[in-house]
Design a protein around this motif. Sequence first.
Motif, PDB file in Angstrom:
ATOM      1  N   ILE A 321      34.104  38.744  37.303  1.00  0.00           N
ATOM      2  CA  ILE A 321      33.897  40.193  37.444  1.00  0.00           C
ATOM      3  C   ILE A 321      32.418  40.470  37.224  1.00  0.00           C
ATOM      4  O   ILE A 321      31.830  39.995  36.257  1.00  0.00           O
ATOM      5  CB  ILE A 321      34.739  40.982  36.428  1.00  0.00           C
ATOM      6  CG1 ILE A 321      36.234  40.893  36.784  1.00  0.00           C
ATOM      7  CG2 ILE A 321      34.303  42.454  36.374  1.00  0.00           C
ATOM      8  CD1 ILE A 321      37.155  41.537  35.763  1.00  0.00           C
ATOM      9  N   THR A 322      31.842  41.271  38.117  1.00  0.00           N
ATOM     10  CA  THR A 322      30.400  41.494  38.036  1.00  0.00           C
ATOM     11  C   THR A 322      29.994  42.959  38.003  1.00  0.00           C
ATOM     12  O   THR A 322      28.909  43.281  37.517  1.00  0.00           O
ATOM     13  CB  THR A 322      29.686  40.816  39.218  1.00  0.00           C
ATOM     14  OG1 THR A 322      30.211  41.350  40.453  1.00  0.00           O
ATOM     15  CG2 THR A 322      29.906  39.310  39.193  1.00  0.00           C
ATOM     16  N   GLU A 334      37.022  47.537  38.889  1.00  0.00           N
ATOM     17  CA  GLU A 334      36.150  46.364  38.843  1.00  0.00           C
ATOM     18  C   GLU A 334      36.463  45.434  40.002  1.00  0.00           C
ATOM     19  O   GLU A 334      37.627  45.312  40.409  1.00  0.00           O
ATOM     20  CB  GLU A 334      36.359  45.594  37.526  1.00  0.00           C
ATOM     21  CG  GLU A 334      36.037  46.394  36.288  1.00  0.00           C
ATOM     22  CD  GLU A 334      36.428  45.676  35.001  1.00  0.00           C
ATOM     23  OE1 GLU A 334      36.027  46.156  33.928  1.00  0.00           O
ATOM     24  OE2 GLU A 334      37.125  44.642  35.070  1.00  0.00           O
ATOM     25  N   ASN A 335      35.449  44.781  40.536  1.00  0.00           N
ATOM     26  CA  ASN A 335      35.692  43.709  41.507  1.00  0.00           C
ATOM     27  C   ASN A 335      36.079  42.432  40.762  1.00  0.00           C
ATOM     28  O   ASN A 335      35.602  42.168  39.655  1.00  0.00           O
ATOM     29  CB  ASN A 335      34.458  43.452  42.364  1.00  0.00           C
ATOM     30  CG  ASN A 335      33.308  42.842  41.562  1.00  0.00           C
ATOM     31  OD1 ASN A 335      32.648  43.553  40.821  1.00  0.00           O
ATOM     32  ND2 ASN A 335      33.078  41.540  41.719  1.00  0.00           N
ATOM     33  N   VAL A 336      36.966  41.662  41.346  1.00  0.00           N
ATOM     34  CA  VAL A 336      37.417  40.401  40.752  1.00  0.00           C
ATOM     35  C   VAL A 336      37.387  39.327  41.831  1.00  0.00           C
ATOM     36  O   VAL A 336      37.735  39.580  42.993  1.00  0.00           O
ATOM     37  CB  VAL A 336      38.848  40.518  40.186  1.00  0.00           C
ATOM     38  CG1 VAL A 336      39.263  39.240  39.475  1.00  0.00           C
ATOM     39  CG2 VAL A 336      38.965  41.713  39.249  1.00  0.00           C
ATOM     40  N   ARG A 337      37.003  38.112  41.436  1.00  0.00           N
ATOM     41  CA  ARG A 337      36.992  37.004  42.392  1.00  0.00           C
ATOM     42  C   ARG A 337      37.547  35.733  41.777  1.00  0.00           C
ATOM     43  O   ARG A 337      37.516  35.532  40.565  1.00  0.00           O
ATOM     44  CB  ARG A 337      35.577  36.733  42.903  1.00  0.00           C
ATOM     45  CG  ARG A 337      34.590  36.326  41.827  1.00  0.00           C
ATOM     46  CD  ARG A 337      33.348  35.637  42.427  1.00  0.00           C
ATOM     47  NE  ARG A 337      32.573  36.457  43.318  1.00  0.00           N
ATOM     48  CZ  ARG A 337      31.611  37.317  42.956  1.00  0.00           C
ATOM     49  NH1 ARG A 337      31.336  37.504  41.670  1.00  0.00           N
ATOM     50  NH2 ARG A 337      30.927  37.984  43.836  1.00  0.00           N
ATOM     51  N   TYR A 338      38.084  34.877  42.640  1.00  0.00           N
ATOM     52  CA  TYR A 338      38.373  33.484  42.336  1.00  0.00           C
ATOM     53  C   TYR A 338      37.427  32.625  43.162  1.00  0.00           C
ATOM     54  O   TYR A 338      36.913  33.060  44.191  1.00  0.00           O
ATOM     55  CB  TYR A 338      39.818  33.121  42.685  1.00  0.00           C
ATOM     56  CG  TYR A 338      40.850  33.657  41.733  1.00  0.00           C
ATOM     57  CD1 TYR A 338      41.266  32.923  40.624  1.00  0.00           C
ATOM     58  CD2 TYR A 338      41.429  34.907  41.946  1.00  0.00           C
ATOM     59  CE1 TYR A 338      42.223  33.414  39.754  1.00  0.00           C
ATOM     60  CE2 TYR A 338      42.392  35.405  41.081  1.00  0.00           C
ATOM     61  CZ  TYR A 338      42.776  34.647  39.984  1.00  0.00           C
ATOM     62  OH  TYR A 338      43.726  35.138  39.119  1.00  0.00           O
ATOM     63  N   GLY A 339      37.210  31.388  42.718  1.00  0.00           N
ATOM     64  CA  GLY A 339      36.318  30.490  43.424  1.00  0.00           C
ATOM     65  C   GLY A 339      36.948  29.887  44.667  1.00  0.00           C
ATOM     66  O   GLY A 339      38.159  30.010  44.909  1.00  0.00           O
ATOM     67  N   PRO A 340      36.144  29.223  45.498  1.00  0.00           N
ATOM     68  CA  PRO A 340      36.660  28.578  46.704  1.00  0.00           C
ATOM     69  C   PRO A 340      37.804  27.623  46.387  1.00  0.00           C
ATOM     70  O   PRO A 340      37.731  26.835  45.445  1.00  0.00           O
ATOM     71  CB  PRO A 340      35.444  27.824  47.249  1.00  0.00           C
ATOM     72  CG  PRO A 340      34.269  28.580  46.720  1.00  0.00           C
ATOM     73  CD  PRO A 340      34.679  29.047  45.362  1.00  0.00           C
ATOM     74  N   ILE A 391      38.182  40.713  48.216  1.00  0.00           N
ATOM     75  CA  ILE A 391      37.747  41.216  46.915  1.00  0.00           C
ATOM     76  C   ILE A 391      38.961  41.850  46.247  1.00  0.00           C
ATOM     77  O   ILE A 391      39.593  42.749  46.820  1.00  0.00           O
ATOM     78  CB  ILE A 391      36.625  42.265  47.050  1.00  0.00           C
ATOM     79  CG1 ILE A 391      35.386  41.654  47.718  1.00  0.00           C
ATOM     80  CG2 ILE A 391      36.265  42.854  45.689  1.00  0.00           C
ATOM     81  CD1 ILE A 391      34.321  42.687  48.071  1.00  0.00           C
ATOM     82  N   ILE A 392      39.300  41.394  45.058  1.00  0.00           N
ATOM     83  CA  ILE A 392      40.368  42.011  44.281  1.00  0.00           C
ATOM     84  C   ILE A 392      39.780  43.220  43.553  1.00  0.00           C
ATOM     85  O   ILE A 392      38.665  43.170  43.044  1.00  0.00           O
ATOM     86  CB  ILE A 392      40.952  41.023  43.265  1.00  0.00           C
ATOM     87  CG1 ILE A 392      41.489  39.765  43.972  1.00  0.00           C
ATOM     88  CG2 ILE A 392      42.059  41.663  42.434  1.00  0.00           C
ATOM     89  CD1 ILE A 392      41.795  38.623  43.031  1.00  0.00           C
ATOM     90  N   ALA A 393      40.551  44.304  43.508  1.00  0.00           N
ATOM     91  CA  ALA A 393      40.151  45.497  42.760  1.00  0.00           C
ATOM     92  C   ALA A 393      41.077  45.633  41.553  1.00  0.00           C
ATOM     93  O   ALA A 393      42.275  45.889  41.706  1.00  0.00           O
ATOM     94  CB  ALA A 393      40.238  46.742  43.634  1.00  0.00           C
ATOM     95  N   LEU A 394      40.513  45.444  40.363  1.00  0.00           N
ATOM     96  CA  LEU A 394      41.246  45.642  39.111  1.00  0.00           C
ATOM     97  C   LEU A 394      40.989  47.068  38.651  1.00  0.00           C
ATOM     98  O   LEU A 394      39.847  47.452  38.397  1.00  0.00           O
ATOM     99  CB  LEU A 394      40.773  44.642  38.059  1.00  0.00           C
ATOM    100  CG  LEU A 394      41.257  44.853  36.622  1.00  0.00           C
ATOM    101  CD1 LEU A 394      42.772  44.815  36.528  1.00  0.00           C
ATOM    102  CD2 LEU A 394      40.632  43.818  35.693  1.00  0.00           C
TER     103      LEU A 394
END
Length: 542
Positions: A321-322, A334-340, A391-394
């Motif tokens: 989250i950035t 918040e934006n949320v990510r997982y890696g490749p 992009i996941i939105a939490l």
Amino acid sequence: MNGRFDHDVVVIGSGFGGSVAALRSVEKGYRVHVYEAGRRFADDDFAKTSWDVRRYLWAPALGCFGVQRIHKLPHVVILAGAGVGGGSLNYANTLYRPGEEFFVDGHWPGGFDWEQELDPHYATARRMLGVVERYPHTGPVERIMAGAAEDLGVGDTFRHAPVGVYFGKPGVTAPDPFFSGDGPARTGCTLCGNCMVGCRVGAKNTLAKNYLALAEKRGVVIEPLRTVVDVKPLDGGGYAVTTVRSGSWIRRPRTVTAEQVVFAGGTWGTQSLLHRMKATGSLPRLSESLGHLTRTNSEALDGAISVAVPEKVGLAHGVAITTSFHVDERTHVENVRYGPGSNLMGMLATGLVDGGRPLVSRIGALIVQLLRAPLTTLRLGSLRRWSERGIIALVMQTADNSLTLSVKRRFGRYRLTSAQGEGEPNPSYLPGAHRAARAIAARLEDEGGVRTEARGSWPEVFGIPLTAHFLGGAIVSASPERGVVDPYHRIWGYPGLHVVDGAAVPANPGVNPSLTITAMAERAMARWPQRGEQDSRPPQSN
């Protein structure tokens, strides 16, 4: 304290509450033993991607001893952590302090200015968790989030998130940079995006890198893969704590004694254990308020996905989250990510369907989406490179809603169940979350130049929201009629028992709660006396 007990203090769980309890009690001279249901992880023990389900998911009866727990109640699906370090192993390293509305919620016990009371402990928590107050990088995702906030008319609320990560030279290991050499060596963040699968680099400031590392150096014993199944008072004081091996098909109980016991197994673990102890008669005097004011942080998980990997857009590059912004005064995104390669959680995603209508209508809307554009719908739903396409939105709220948890006995086992609680009904649909998801999708399509749509989740379609921040149910309170523990986290009627984790949080913070749980734990443990000294805390009046 004396030698007639095996331990002065037994701590159940090693997450944000348990780790603080372990370190601060050993510093005060207590003999401390920690039981953790999950396993211990070295950095290279974590799964490389979420498809390594044995190392990623927690299902011990099936041989899966990973970091990601998933629990279901009638009104919510819960994502939680497992392992030595608890939720810090798979959380998104995001360490916000809530706004003032959190501290003035009427469910805090009176007699304290809680914002002022917790202020020095937030400072300690930030220092211990190595908070970087502003994520130091800006890339496509951060630009997309800023643009979505502008499009929604809330650009002034956009900010880079405070995160608990070591941003040294990427991939380079250096001596402990946080505790004057007393902590472990650390490796600079490589922005691989897999914070929530488990940081294999060693950059994430998990509890294993701070509180627990320091606690073990001072003599705390942490015993992993032991699940606590019973806590009973002993004649003459103290408690018997019984454990079994996690996931074992054949139970061989083992019991130790302790003067003090700290429940810190996370909200799900602590509530499950306390409810069972009350139902079986091990702790019959537990407050009737147990399970009341259980919170989900009024959360939703939505997002945006493209049909293909957007050109020149590294969506999976960065920490989990950035950034964040507020859709309205009580709704935080918040934006949320997982890696490749970490695409497993994409199985929960589906088309975005607005709530507030019957289930058959919501399912019908998904069918219409498929019939109108079958190829596009199938491409959007593909798990191939899912983490690199979206992009996941939490979404979290400070709304005053809650669930009431209780237990039912089925097939000889006690299981948690839920009902709507005090305040507003726990929401199954957040209109603000859908507005944010659509704004993010529009900006992602502009940035990447490929077809992009907003996304929801399958549980949400069926009226069951997702939460990564399950809280409350054993809250701090002014009396046993209002909660389970007193303002010093001692369980009403059992002052040698304590709840020091998210279960004690009385309100929805509307932000990631890890920093708050840590601060509350620091405050609770700061009130403990040194071993053998007079306790200055007031005795319980009830």
